[in-house]
Design a protein around this motif. Structure first.
Motif, short mmCIF file in Angstrom:
data_model
loop_
_atom_site.label_atom_id
_atom_site.label_comp_id
_atom_site.label_asym_id
_atom_site.label_seq_id
_atom_site.Cartn_x
_atom_site.Cartn_y
_atom_site.Cartn_z
N THR A 21 61.22 -5.81 -23.73
CA THR A 21 61.73 -7.13 -24.06
C THR A 21 62.48 -7.71 -23.94
O THR A 21 63.00 -8.90 -23.51
CB THR A 21 60.88 -7.15 -25.46
N GLY A 22 63.26 -6.77 -24.34
CA GLY A 22 65.07 -7.29 -24.68
C GLY A 22 65.75 -6.97 -22.86
O GLY A 22 66.15 -8.41 -23.07
N VAL A 27 67.49 -11.08 -19.10
CA VAL A 27 67.28 -11.66 -17.64
C VAL A 27 66.44 -12.76 -17.29
O VAL A 27 67.69 -14.04 -17.06
CB VAL A 27 66.83 -10.86 -16.71
N MET A 28 65.76 -13.91 -18.51
CA MET A 28 65.58 -15.35 -18.45
C MET A 28 67.04 -15.67 -18.33
O MET A 28 66.79 -17.18 -18.23
CB MET A 28 64.49 -15.13 -19.48
N VAL A 29 67.56 -15.33 -19.35
CA VAL A 29 68.65 -16.49 -19.84
C VAL A 29 69.99 -16.64 -19.15
O VAL A 29 70.15 -17.81 -18.55
CB VAL A 29 69.05 -15.89 -21.17
N LEU A 35 70.84 -20.25 -12.25
CA LEU A 35 70.04 -21.76 -11.38
C LEU A 35 69.98 -22.65 -12.16
O LEU A 35 69.10 -23.54 -11.24
CB LEU A 35 68.30 -20.82 -11.01
N GLY A 36 70.12 -22.60 -13.00
CA GLY A 36 69.29 -24.93 -13.75
C GLY A 36 70.70 -25.21 -12.98
O GLY A 36 71.96 -24.87 -13.23
#
Length: 124
Positions: A21-22, A27-29, A35-36
């Protein structure tokens, strides 16, 4: 009792879950940052409250109901944390452990009923 954290432990699935989970959150952050779209401007730099322009001082006083609700949330949230270790050793505890946990849950239920009856959960 030959349990170790990374050996053949009953806690190994929990450690693996928290680790994965960590890693996923990290990775998502970073992918969101990478990419944002990054188009800063003056409007985006202004403070806002839930999409609305700010109103009033940031140092204003809040009703005690906000603090009471926050404290109740923390109390019940912390109590729920005690259910996780119990779930890990549930089978070893047998019916006695089950009865003890049901007593614990009943006390929490009675506390919630008391708080509800006193009106601490109302937003008048």
């Amino acid at each position: 009792m030959n349990d170790t954290i990374l050996g053949t432990s009953t806690y190994l699935p929990i450690v693996v879950t928290f680790t994965l989970t960590g890693l996923l959150v990290t990775v998502m952050v970073f992918m969101g940052q990478l990419l944002g779209p990054q188009r800063p401007n003056a409007a985006k730099s202004q403070a806002f409250e839930c999409g609305n322009p700010s109103s009033g001082s940031a140092w204003g006083r809040f009703s005690v109901k906000f603090y009471l609700t926050a404290i109740l949330f923390i109390v019940f949230d912390v109590e729920v944390v005690f259910l996780y270790p119990w779930a890990v050793v549930f089978r070893r505890l047998g019916w006695v452990g089950f009865a003890e946990m049901m007593t614990f849950v009943a006390v929490l239920g009675l506390a919630l009923l008391y708080v509800w009856r006193k009106g601490a959960l109302e937003w008048d």
